[in-house]
Design an enzyme around this catalytic site. Structure first.
Site, PDB file in Angstrom:
ATOM      1  N   GLY A  23    -133.392  68.680 -58.086  1.00  0.00           N
ATOM      2  CA  GLY A  23    -134.681  68.765 -58.775  1.00  0.00           C
ATOM      3  C   GLY A  23    -134.585  68.446 -60.242  1.00  0.00           C
ATOM      4  O   GLY A  23    -134.801  69.315 -61.085  1.00  0.00           O
ATOM      5  N   ASN A  25    -135.895  65.393 -61.915  1.00  0.00           N
ATOM      6  CA  ASN A  25    -136.691  64.304 -62.476  1.00  0.00           C
ATOM      7  C   ASN A  25    -137.491  64.790 -63.691  1.00  0.00           C
ATOM      8  O   ASN A  25    -138.125  64.003 -64.372  1.00  0.00           O
ATOM      9  CB  ASN A  25    -137.626  63.702 -61.424  1.00  0.00           C
ATOM     10  CG  ASN A  25    -138.408  64.758 -60.691  1.00  0.00           C
ATOM     11  OD1 ASN A  25    -137.869  65.381 -59.770  1.00  0.00           O
ATOM     12  ND2 ASN A  25    -139.629  64.998 -61.121  1.00  0.00           N
ATOM     13  N   THR A  26    -137.463  66.100 -63.932  1.00  0.00           N
ATOM     14  CA  THR A  26    -138.219  66.645 -65.051  1.00  0.00           C
ATOM     15  C   THR A  26    -137.543  67.946 -65.506  1.00  0.00           C
ATOM     16  O   THR A  26    -136.533  68.353 -64.937  1.00  0.00           O
ATOM     17  CB  THR A  26    -139.687  66.895 -64.589  1.00  0.00           C
ATOM     18  OG1 THR A  26    -140.412  67.444 -65.661  1.00  0.00           O
ATOM     19  CG2 THR A  26    -139.746  67.875 -63.438  1.00  0.00           C
ATOM     20  N   GLY A  27    -138.123  68.581 -66.544  1.00  0.00           N
ATOM     21  CA  GLY A  27    -137.691  69.917 -66.947  1.00  0.00           C
ATOM     22  C   GLY A  27    -136.235  70.025 -67.339  1.00  0.00           C
ATOM     23  O   GLY A  27    -135.616  69.078 -67.847  1.00  0.00           O
ATOM     24  N   ILE A  28    -135.671  71.201 -67.098  1.00  0.00           N
ATOM     25  CA  ILE A  28    -134.301  71.428 -67.564  1.00  0.00           C
ATOM     26  C   ILE A  28    -133.275  70.679 -66.708  1.00  0.00           C
ATOM     27  O   ILE A  28    -132.179  70.384 -67.163  1.00  0.00           O
ATOM     28  CB  ILE A  28    -133.961  72.936 -67.655  1.00  0.00           C
ATOM     29  CG1 ILE A  28    -134.035  73.617 -66.297  1.00  0.00           C
ATOM     30  CG2 ILE A  28    -134.874  73.643 -68.634  1.00  0.00           C
ATOM     31  CD1 ILE A  28    -133.633  75.104 -66.361  1.00  0.00           C
ATOM     32  N   GLY A  29    -133.669  70.344 -65.479  1.00  0.00           N
ATOM     33  CA  GLY A  29    -132.754  69.566 -64.626  1.00  0.00           C
ATOM     34  C   GLY A  29    -132.485  68.207 -65.252  1.00  0.00           C
ATOM     35  O   GLY A  29    -131.343  67.733 -65.301  1.00  0.00           O
ATOM     36  N   SER A 156    -133.653  83.290 -62.599  1.00  0.00           N
ATOM     37  CA  SER A 156    -134.642  83.613 -63.633  1.00  0.00           C
ATOM     38  C   SER A 156    -134.631  85.114 -63.851  1.00  0.00           C
ATOM     39  O   SER A 156    -134.323  85.895 -62.937  1.00  0.00           O
ATOM     40  CB  SER A 156    -136.032  83.180 -63.163  1.00  0.00           C
ATOM     41  OG  SER A 156    -137.013  83.810 -63.947  1.00  0.00           O
ATOM     42  N   TYR A 182    -141.745  84.728 -55.827  1.00  0.00           N
ATOM     43  CA  TYR A 182    -140.877  84.019 -56.781  1.00  0.00           C
ATOM     44  C   TYR A 182    -139.714  84.919 -57.154  1.00  0.00           C
ATOM     45  O   TYR A 182    -138.540  84.496 -57.115  1.00  0.00           O
ATOM     46  CB  TYR A 182    -141.679  83.626 -58.032  1.00  0.00           C
ATOM     47  CG  TYR A 182    -140.854  82.845 -59.055  1.00  0.00           C
ATOM     48  CD1 TYR A 182    -140.309  81.610 -58.741  1.00  0.00           C
ATOM     49  CD2 TYR A 182    -140.626  83.361 -60.338  1.00  0.00           C
ATOM     50  CE1 TYR A 182    -139.549  80.897 -59.668  1.00  0.00           C
ATOM     51  CE2 TYR A 182    -139.876  82.647 -61.272  1.00  0.00           C
ATOM     52  CZ  TYR A 182    -139.339  81.419 -60.936  1.00  0.00           C
ATOM     53  OH  TYR A 182    -138.590  80.720 -61.849  1.00  0.00           O
TER      54      TYR A 182
HETATM   55  N1  LIG Z   1    -139.362  76.956 -67.198  1.00  0.00           N
HETATM   56  C1  LIG Z   1    -139.021  78.211 -67.302  1.00  0.00           C
HETATM   57  O1  LIG Z   1    -139.512  78.929 -68.202  1.00  0.00           O
HETATM   58  C2  LIG Z   1    -138.022  78.834 -66.357  1.00  0.00           C
HETATM   59  C3  LIG Z   1    -137.705  80.162 -66.503  1.00  0.00           C
HETATM   60  C4  LIG Z   1    -136.815  80.742 -65.635  1.00  0.00           C
HETATM   61  C5  LIG Z   1    -136.246  80.005 -64.638  1.00  0.00           C
HETATM   62  N2  LIG Z   1    -136.563  78.694 -64.482  1.00  0.00           N
HETATM   63  C6  LIG Z   1    -135.917  77.950 -63.382  1.00  0.00           C
HETATM   64  O2  LIG Z   1    -135.450  76.690 -63.852  1.00  0.00           O
HETATM   65  C7  LIG Z   1    -135.371  75.748 -62.786  1.00  0.00           C
HETATM   66  C8  LIG Z   1    -135.935  74.412 -63.242  1.00  0.00           C
HETATM   67  O3  LIG Z   1    -137.298  74.563 -63.533  1.00  0.00           O
HETATM   68  P1  LIG Z   1    -138.051  73.798 -64.714  1.00  0.00           P
HETATM   69  O4  LIG Z   1    -138.535  74.832 -65.629  1.00  0.00           O
HETATM   70  O5  LIG Z   1    -137.250  72.687 -65.226  1.00  0.00           O
HETATM   71  O6  LIG Z   1    -139.327  73.317 -63.887  1.00  0.00           O
HETATM   72  P2  LIG Z   1    -139.908  71.876 -63.509  1.00  0.00           P
HETATM   73  O7  LIG Z   1    -140.116  71.073 -64.734  1.00  0.00           O
HETATM   74  O8  LIG Z   1    -141.085  72.176 -62.649  1.00  0.00           O
HETATM   75  O9  LIG Z   1    -138.734  71.258 -62.634  1.00  0.00           O
HETATM   76  C9  LIG Z   1    -138.500  71.697 -61.330  1.00  0.00           C
HETATM   77  C10 LIG Z   1    -137.840  70.615 -60.554  1.00  0.00           C
HETATM   78  O10 LIG Z   1    -137.642  71.075 -59.215  1.00  0.00           O
HETATM   79  C11 LIG Z   1    -138.042  70.044 -58.349  1.00  0.00           C
HETATM   80  N3  LIG Z   1    -138.446  70.517 -57.038  1.00  0.00           N
HETATM   81  C12 LIG Z   1    -139.421  71.387 -56.725  1.00  0.00           C
HETATM   82  N4  LIG Z   1    -139.540  71.492 -55.395  1.00  0.00           N
HETATM   83  C13 LIG Z   1    -138.627  70.669 -54.857  1.00  0.00           C
HETATM   84  C14 LIG Z   1    -138.268  70.311 -53.543  1.00  0.00           C
HETATM   85  N5  LIG Z   1    -138.897  70.807 -52.488  1.00  0.00           N
HETATM   86  N6  LIG Z   1    -137.266  69.425 -53.352  1.00  0.00           N
HETATM   87  C15 LIG Z   1    -136.639  68.875 -54.399  1.00  0.00           C
HETATM   88  N7  LIG Z   1    -136.936  69.168 -55.669  1.00  0.00           N
HETATM   89  C16 LIG Z   1    -137.927  70.051 -55.894  1.00  0.00           C
HETATM   90  C17 LIG Z   1    -139.212  69.391 -59.058  1.00  0.00           C
HETATM   91  O11 LIG Z   1    -139.467  68.123 -58.494  1.00  0.00           O
HETATM   92  P3  LIG Z   1    -140.971  67.505 -58.441  1.00  0.00           P
HETATM   93  O12 LIG Z   1    -141.249  67.040 -59.834  1.00  0.00           O
HETATM   94  O13 LIG Z   1    -140.849  66.421 -57.433  1.00  0.00           O
HETATM   95  O14 LIG Z   1    -141.869  68.613 -58.033  1.00  0.00           O
HETATM   96  C18 LIG Z   1    -138.686  69.347 -60.466  1.00  0.00           C
HETATM   97  O15 LIG Z   1    -137.837  68.257 -60.649  1.00  0.00           O
HETATM   98  C19 LIG Z   1    -136.121  76.393 -61.621  1.00  0.00           C
HETATM   99  O16 LIG Z   1    -135.201  76.868 -60.671  1.00  0.00           O
HETATM  100  C20 LIG Z   1    -136.869  77.551 -62.256  1.00  0.00           C
HETATM  101  O17 LIG Z   1    -137.089  78.599 -61.352  1.00  0.00           O
HETATM  102  C21 LIG Z   1    -137.429  78.083 -65.348  1.00  0.00           C
END
Ligand SMILES: NC(=O)c1ccc[n+]([C@@H]2O[C@H](COP(=O)([O-])OP(=O)(O)OC[C@H]3O[C@@H](n4cnc5c(N)ncnc54)[C@H](OP(=O)(O)O)[C@@H]3O)[C@@H](O)[C@H]2O)c1
Length: 591
Positions: A23, A25-29, A156, A182
């Site tokens: 995952g 393509n966006t965010g912290i990944g 998280s 969640y």
């Molecule tokens: N942001 C925060 O404040 C925060 C806080 C605590 C923990 N986290 C954790 O950090 C991690 C990354 O999140 P982020 O904040 O970077 O959010 P994000 O920008 O929404 O990125 C999430 C990524 O997961 C992918 N994903 C979701 N469902 C999927 C699936 N079924 N198969 C494959 N990929 C999938 C999304 O792909 P699509 O674009 O295709 O949907 C996207 O690339 C998560 O595990 C989240 O729980 C984040």
């Protein structure tokens, strides 16, 4: 921006290492991928949308284009809402990647409306925990043979709020609560990471460390469902209130990167991190019974069966030859009761590399005293924009240029093996577009996957016709050429449609076309007809469909076009002074 935000200060390089991030393509990944790429790693981006992944890859590569010693990014499809997709992806990785040094279980969904994965799991537990559990288990044999290795699972702080309801993990009989689900999935992340460390220790497996972490509160797309599950406008309101505390994605990725690469935590395992330091997760996350129970339940839910990832042997990557070996064995088994069958020999030839084509042709010339039938069959259709080793657009390079070179190199031997036939498998798709001689390889025009396929298939027909004409010009008798449309067939050719058309295209098109699709056996009939049938033995340069001669497009009948393509092909494959119509057959090499 928060007052304090941990940073990974390590300058460790990852040259020669392979990292896999889910995952991203966006965010912290995406930030994590960019960091690994800058450190020189080969990074596999496991994403559900290859289109979005391609955009992210291009953006990362552009932003790093002036940096030295960057790594390589590979895209692969993995949809965590489907265990089949996870299994297919893992198999693909195991077949092709000799090592996995870093696995980052990053993908996540947060507080989505009540919904289920393909396998009937509550969406957040299924995506955030169960799919990552299965992925890690399937890759573990390869990770075990890639030590030192690290497995990082992004959890998280939300994990502390609720527990795990083992009686109803998937909300089959209790009211759905998006925040609770969640929290349950993120608690599962920490428990999984801890129990994995314990199990590795139990099995005396050294060199693999596991980490779980809270990345902070970050401005990403994770809140995309808040408007649906909280209230309309929630995303904006919460974003506004939290704004002073939100990290950028770059800062949000720091703890992941720290756990994945920093020397300081290399010898730690099973711990939970926040802002690049070890911290305490919730008491429930430290409960060993809970962890074991979740492990057993997960093994059962993802149907791991008898597979023991801690003891299973690493299957090793599959070479092209091993795949060919499987096909050969299948054919031999299916024909084992038939009399007078022939002999099958395997040889490596990768059409995305002219060097591979040259090596293969040389190998054949050295060992095979005759070649009576050459079938230029291999092909790729509508793949995303990519290039062969020699910088040709993938479809033109594979479908036409490589076959052109192969035929040229083998022609002296074919000339001394008459009667001989050269069959080139084209497609009716050749009629749709033309050949752009000014930019054959899409260097200066926008890429269009269907157009590029059509161009390559038109090249197949023109090549076959021009080859017949040139054989005649050189008074060479006994060699016939044929090009053909095999029909619409149920094969793996549509493997790229989801990437280049739209998500689900392969299924939709497969469904709509189902009544018209031939089996591969029927799809091979026109090739076989052209290669062996007495009826067409004296025909040459023609185009066939359903075992009869038919008319190709007007462009395919244009002699000027054919000659121009021939000259361009000679130049592109660097045929040089070699004249296949007059060159002497070098003869096979003796022992
Ligand atoms: N942001 C925060 O404040 C925060 C806080 C605590 C923990 N986290 C954790 O950090 C991690 C990354 O999140 P982020 O904040 O970077 O959010 P994000 O920008 O929404 O990125 C999430 C990524 O997961 C992918 N994903 C979701 N469902 C999927 C699936 N079924 N198969 C494959 N990929 C999938 C999304 O792909 P699509 O674009 O295709 O949907 C996207 O690339 C998560 O595990 C989240 O729980 C984040």
């Amino acid at each position: 921006m928060p007052l304090f935000s941990g940073r990974c200060l390590s300058t460790a390089k990852l040259v020669g290492k392979t990292a896999l991030v889910t995952g991203c393509n966006t965010g912290i990944g995406k930030e994590t991928v960019m960091d690994f790429y800058k450190r020189g790693a080969k990074v596999i981006m496991a994403c559900r949308s290859l289109e979005r992944a391609e955009e992210a890859k291009t953006d990362i590569e552009n932003r790093c284009k002036d940096l030295p010693d960057t790594g390589k990014i590979i895209l692969a499809k993995c949809d965590l809402t489907s265990l089949k997709s996870v299994r297919d992806f893992a198999q693909n990785v195991l077949d092709t990647e000799p090592q996995i040094n870093i696995l980052v279980n990053n993908a996540g969904v947060m507080m989505c409306p009540k919904s289920e994965t393909e396998d009937g799991f509550e969406m957040q537990l299924g995506t955030n925990h169960l799919a990552h559990f299965l992925l890690t288990m399937l890759l573990l044999p390869r990770i075990r043979s890639s030590t030192p290795a690290r497995i990082v699972t992004v959890s998280s702080k939300a994990h502390i709020r609720y527990g795990i309801n083992f009686d109803d993990l998937n909300y089959k009989s209790r009211n759905y609560n998006a925040a609770e689900a969640y929290s349950q999935s993120k608690l599962a992340n920490v428990l999984f990471s801890r129990e994995l460390a314990a199990k590795l220790k139990e099995h005396n497996i050294e060199g693999i460390s596991t980490y779980s972490l809270h990345p902070g509160l970050i401005k990403t797309e994770l809140g995309r469902h808040l408007n649906e599950t909280l209230f309309w406008g929630a995303r904006k309101v919460i974003g506004f209130v939290l704004a002073p505390f939100l990290k950028t994605p770059e800062l949000g990725a720091q703890t992941t990167i720290y756990c994945a690469v920093d020397e300081k935590c290399a010898n730690e395992t099973g711990l939970y991190y926040s802002d690049c330091v070890v911290t305490s997760p919730s008491p429930k996350a430290l409960n060993d019974e809970y962890a074991k129970k979740l492990w057993e339940k997960s093994v059962e839910l993802v149907k791991l069966g008898d597979f023991n990832p801690f003891t299973a042997a690493d299957p090793g990557v599959k070479t092209l030859l091993e795949r060919a070996e499987e096909a050969k064995t299948d054919i031999e088994n299916r024909c084992k009761d038939l009399p007078d069958t022939g002999k099958i020999i395997l040889a490596k030839c990768d059409l995305t590399s002219l060097k591979s084509v040259r090596d293969f042709a040389q190998n054949v010339l050295d060992t095979e005293p005759q070649i009576n039938i050459l079938v230029n069959n291999a092909g790729v259709m509508m793949c995303p924009k990519s290039e062969t080793e020699d910088g040709f657009e993938m479809q033109l390079g594979t479908n036409h240029l490589a076959h052109f070179l192969l035929t040229m190199l083998l022609l002296p031997r074919i000339r001394s093996s008459t009667p001989a036939r050269i069959v080139t498998v084209s497609s009716k798709a050749h009629i749709r577009y033309g050949i752009n001689f000014d930019d054959l390889n899409y260097k200066s025009r926008n890429y269009n996957a269907a157009e590029a396929y059509s161009q390559s298939k038109l090249a197949n027909v023109l090549f076959s016709r021009e080859l017949a004409a040139k054989l005649k010009e050189h008074n060479i008798e006994g060699i016939s050429t044929y090009s053909l449309h095999p029909g619409l067939i149920k094969t793996e050719l549509g493997r790229h449609l989801n990437e280049t058309l739209f998500w689900g295209a392969r299924k939709v098109i497969g469904f709509v076309l189902a009544p018209f699709l031939k089996t591969p056996e029927l799809g091979a009939q026109t090739t076989i007809y052209c290669a062996v049938d007495e009826k067409c033995a004296n025909e040459t340069g023609l185009y066939y469909s359903d075992c009869v001669v038919t008319s190709p497009s007007p462009k395919a009948l244009n002699d000027e076009y054919a000659k121009k393509l021939w000259e361009k092909s000679v130049e592109l494959v660097k045929l040089g002074d070699f004249n296949p119509f007059t060159a002497a057959d070098p003869g096979v090499k003796t022992l």
